[in-house]
Motif scaffolding. Structure first.
Motif, PDB file in Angstrom:
ATOM      1  N   PHE A 257       6.347 -13.505  -7.556  1.00  0.00           N
ATOM      2  CA  PHE A 257       6.894 -12.586  -7.224  1.00  0.00           C
ATOM      3  C   PHE A 257       6.229 -11.458  -8.028  1.00  0.00           C
ATOM      4  CE2 PHE A 257       8.271 -13.250 -11.711  1.00  0.00           C
ATOM      5  CZ  PHE A 257       8.376 -11.832 -12.133  1.00  0.00           C
ATOM      6  N   PHE A 258       6.497  -9.930  -7.473  1.00  0.00           N
ATOM      7  CA  PHE A 258       5.816  -8.881  -7.890  1.00  0.00           C
ATOM      8  C   PHE A 258       6.704  -7.969  -8.446  1.00  0.00           C
ATOM      9  CE2 PHE A 258       3.427 -10.671  -4.479  1.00  0.00           C
ATOM     10  CZ  PHE A 258       2.100 -10.676  -4.795  1.00  0.00           C
ATOM     11  N   SER A 259       6.311  -7.208  -9.693  1.00  0.00           N
ATOM     12  CA  SER A 259       7.445  -6.452 -10.237  1.00  0.00           C
ATOM     13  C   SER A 259       7.149  -5.003  -9.661  1.00  0.00           C
ATOM     14  CB  SER A 259       7.132  -6.043 -11.567  1.00  0.00           C
ATOM     15  OG  SER A 259       5.906  -5.653 -11.920  1.00  0.00           O
ATOM     16  N   GLU A 260       8.192  -4.252  -9.592  1.00  0.00           N
ATOM     17  CA  GLU A 260       8.404  -2.894  -9.112  1.00  0.00           C
ATOM     18  C   GLU A 260       7.124  -2.079  -9.352  1.00  0.00           C
ATOM     19  OE1 GLU A 260      11.427   0.780  -8.588  1.00  0.00           O
ATOM     20  OE2 GLU A 260      12.232  -1.093  -9.088  1.00  0.00           O
ATOM     21  N   ASP A 261       6.785  -2.155 -10.631  1.00  0.00           N
ATOM     22  CA  ASP A 261       5.432  -1.608 -11.463  1.00  0.00           C
ATOM     23  C   ASP A 261       4.298  -2.169 -10.526  1.00  0.00           C
ATOM     24  OD1 ASP A 261       4.172   0.342 -13.116  1.00  0.00           O
ATOM     25  OD2 ASP A 261       3.231  -1.600 -13.830  1.00  0.00           O
ATOM     26  N   THR A 262       4.049  -3.464 -10.191  1.00  0.00           N
ATOM     27  CA  THR A 262       3.141  -4.138  -9.699  1.00  0.00           C
ATOM     28  C   THR A 262       2.895  -3.617  -8.064  1.00  0.00           C
ATOM     29  OG1 THR A 262       2.759  -5.913 -11.203  1.00  0.00           O
ATOM     30  CG2 THR A 262       1.741  -6.130  -9.161  1.00  0.00           C
TER      31      THR A 262
ATOM     32  N   ARG B  12       3.650  -0.730  -7.078  1.00  0.00           N
ATOM     33  CA  ARG B  12       3.361   0.547  -6.885  1.00  0.00           C
ATOM     34  C   ARG B  12       1.721   0.807  -7.236  1.00  0.00           C
ATOM     35  NH1 ARG B  12       5.961   5.360  -6.687  1.00  0.00           N
ATOM     36  NH2 ARG B  12       7.859   4.471  -7.346  1.00  0.00           N
ATOM     37  N   LYS B  13       1.399  -0.088  -8.085  1.00  0.00           N
ATOM     38  CA  LYS B  13       0.111  -0.154  -8.442  1.00  0.00           C
ATOM     39  C   LYS B  13      -0.920  -0.470  -7.285  1.00  0.00           C
ATOM     40  CE  LYS B  13       0.270  -0.642 -13.506  1.00  0.00           C
ATOM     41  NZ  LYS B  13      -0.165  -1.592 -14.498  1.00  0.00           N
ATOM     42  N   ALA B  14      -0.216  -1.692  -6.608  1.00  0.00           N
ATOM     43  CA  ALA B  14      -0.955  -2.330  -5.649  1.00  0.00           C
ATOM     44  C   ALA B  14      -1.159  -1.235  -4.530  1.00  0.00           C
ATOM     45  CB  ALA B  14      -0.179  -3.609  -5.121  1.00  0.00           C
ATOM     46  N   SER B  15      -0.232  -0.567  -4.303  1.00  0.00           N
ATOM     47  CA  SER B  15      -0.079   0.295  -2.976  1.00  0.00           C
ATOM     48  C   SER B  15      -1.125   1.645  -3.376  1.00  0.00           C
ATOM     49  CB  SER B  15       1.317   1.096  -2.698  1.00  0.00           C
ATOM     50  OG  SER B  15       1.682   1.847  -3.880  1.00  0.00           O
ATOM     51  N   GLU B  16      -1.224   1.803  -4.547  1.00  0.00           N
ATOM     52  CA  GLU B  16      -1.976   2.938  -5.017  1.00  0.00           C
ATOM     53  C   GLU B  16      -3.672   2.449  -4.748  1.00  0.00           C
ATOM     54  OE1 GLU B  16      -0.508   3.920  -8.799  1.00  0.00           O
ATOM     55  OE2 GLU B  16       1.056   5.163  -8.182  1.00  0.00           O
ATOM     56  N   LEU B  17      -3.896   1.391  -5.358  1.00  0.00           N
ATOM     57  CA  LEU B  17      -5.351   0.779  -5.323  1.00  0.00           C
ATOM     58  C   LEU B  17      -5.540   0.524  -4.015  1.00  0.00           C
ATOM     59  CD1 LEU B  17      -5.475  -1.554  -8.461  1.00  0.00           C
ATOM     60  CD2 LEU B  17      -6.666   0.405  -8.237  1.00  0.00           C
ATOM     61  N   PHE B  18      -4.715   0.096  -3.156  1.00  0.00           N
ATOM     62  CA  PHE B  18      -5.147  -0.047  -1.835  1.00  0.00           C
ATOM     63  C   PHE B  18      -5.806   1.101  -0.974  1.00  0.00           C
ATOM     64  CE2 PHE B  18      -3.824  -0.347   2.855  1.00  0.00           C
ATOM     65  CZ  PHE B  18      -4.492  -1.576   3.052  1.00  0.00           C
TER      66      PHE B  18
ATOM     67  N   ILE C 283       6.420   4.359  -0.884  1.00  0.00           N
ATOM     68  CA  ILE C 283       7.633   3.697  -1.810  1.00  0.00           C
ATOM     69  C   ILE C 283       8.761   3.998  -1.514  1.00  0.00           C
ATOM     70  CG2 ILE C 283       8.136   2.795  -4.077  1.00  0.00           C
ATOM     71  CD1 ILE C 283       5.562   1.715  -3.450  1.00  0.00           C
ATOM     72  N   ILE C 284       9.575   2.996  -1.401  1.00  0.00           N
ATOM     73  CA  ILE C 284      11.020   3.451  -1.068  1.00  0.00           C
ATOM     74  C   ILE C 284      11.776   3.861  -2.343  1.00  0.00           C
ATOM     75  CG2 ILE C 284      13.290   2.638  -0.270  1.00  0.00           C
ATOM     76  CD1 ILE C 284      12.283   0.864   1.646  1.00  0.00           C
TER      77      ILE C 284
ATOM     78  N   GLY D  97      11.758   0.595  -4.427  1.00  0.00           N
ATOM     79  CA  GLY D  97      10.434   0.112  -5.114  1.00  0.00           C
ATOM     80  C   GLY D  97       9.770  -0.627  -4.057  1.00  0.00           C
ATOM     81  N   THR D  98      10.291  -1.132  -2.714  1.00  0.00           N
ATOM     82  CA  THR D  98       9.546  -1.499  -1.578  1.00  0.00           C
ATOM     83  C   THR D  98       8.401  -0.739  -1.110  1.00  0.00           C
ATOM     84  OG1 THR D  98      11.301  -2.851  -0.552  1.00  0.00           O
ATOM     85  CG2 THR D  98       9.400  -2.582   0.592  1.00  0.00           C
ATOM     86  N   TRP D  99       7.200  -1.082  -0.968  1.00  0.00           N
ATOM     87  CA  TRP D  99       6.083  -0.493  -0.377  1.00  0.00           C
ATOM     88  C   TRP D  99       5.991  -0.575   1.131  1.00  0.00           C
ATOM     89  CZ3 TRP D  99       0.379  -2.868  -0.082  1.00  0.00           C
ATOM     90  CH2 TRP D  99      -0.412  -1.905   0.240  1.00  0.00           C
ATOM     91  N   MET D 100       6.234   0.584   1.826  1.00  0.00           N
ATOM     92  CA  MET D 100       6.198   0.559   3.209  1.00  0.00           C
ATOM     93  C   MET D 100       4.931   0.828   3.838  1.00  0.00           C
ATOM     94  SD  MET D 100       9.379  -0.415   4.187  1.00  0.00           S
ATOM     95  CE  MET D 100       9.113   0.187   6.012  1.00  0.00           C
TER      96      MET D 100
END
Length: 221
Positions: free
Chosen positions: A77-82, A84-90, A117-118, A136-139
């Motif tokens: 699983f991925f935390s809400e913080d991870t 968000r970080k994943a979406s930003e780094l992408f 991010i929702i 916190g979902t990445w859309m």
């Protein structure tokens, strides 16, 4: 038997850490299908016959995802913080046009054109398309300028959602890595103490080996 639940993290110092590509797949691991936005939903008929945009979740926080490696079954699983970080780094690393089909075939002509991010599940624009996803979902929205993918896979329903590709750290392994690093530093410190003690003496191989064994013994105490 209880199945392990493992949190995955992003090592931001690793240039390969995070998400490298988004794959369009038939069975998305997060079990949420995307929706296709076409000219019937957004009136662009005079410009294009179809918008060819797919919208769906790329990562949902705190959702257990089943995995199996040989005989080992576990959840990740991925935390809400991870998330968000994943979406930003992408985005900051310019991976918007990296895409694959079923994690096997590299694709051209697919680009992530929206990413968010929702913050409010009910007020988010995804809700207006019938999606109910947690805070916190990445859309993402992906533009498909590839006739084969759109006609043969999207329109026929052969692909139904997004699946990420990337490199993550295992939260269960991080303490072990820190212990190993600490022991290595102690061994180097002990070895430095030994070399300082002998000064410029010309050591034989046997004497040097003895010094190494002494340094190791100090760490083990």
């Amino acid at each position: 038997m209880e199945i392990d639940v493992i949190e995955l993290l992003i090592d931001e110092q690793n240039e390969f850490g995070g998400i490298q590509a988004v794959s369009v797949v038939e069975h998305p691991a997060i079990e949420e299908d995307f929706i296709a936005l076409n000219s019937q939903e957004v009136k662009l008929a005079e410009v294009d016959k179809e918008k060819r945009i797919l919208m769906g979740p790329a990562l949902i926080p705190n959702k257990n995802i089943y995995r199996r490696s040989k005989d080992h079954e576990y959840y990740i699983f991925f935390s809400e913080d991870t998330v968000r970080k994943a979406s930003e780094l992408f985005l900051t690393r310019g991976n918007q046009s990296n895409s694959t089909l079923e994690h096997q075939v590299e694709l051209n002509g697919l680009t992530v054109v929206e990413s968010w991010i929702i913050e409010d599940s009910k007020m988010d624009k995804s809700a207006s398309y019938g999606l109910s996803l947690p805070k916190g979902t990445w859309m993402i929205s992906m533009k498909v300028n590839n006739d084969e993918v759109w006609n043969d896979y999207v329109k026929t329903g052969r692909v139904k959602g997004f699946s990420i590709e990337g490199y993550f750290a295992d939260a269960l392994e991080r303490p072990k890595e820190q212990v190993e690093a600490s022991e290595s530093l102690e061994a180097l410190s002990a070895m430095e103490e030994f070399l300082n003690a002998v000064g410029d003496a010309d050591l034989s191989a046997l004497e040097l080996c003895a010094g190494i064994e002494w340094a190791i013994s100090k760490v083990k105490k």
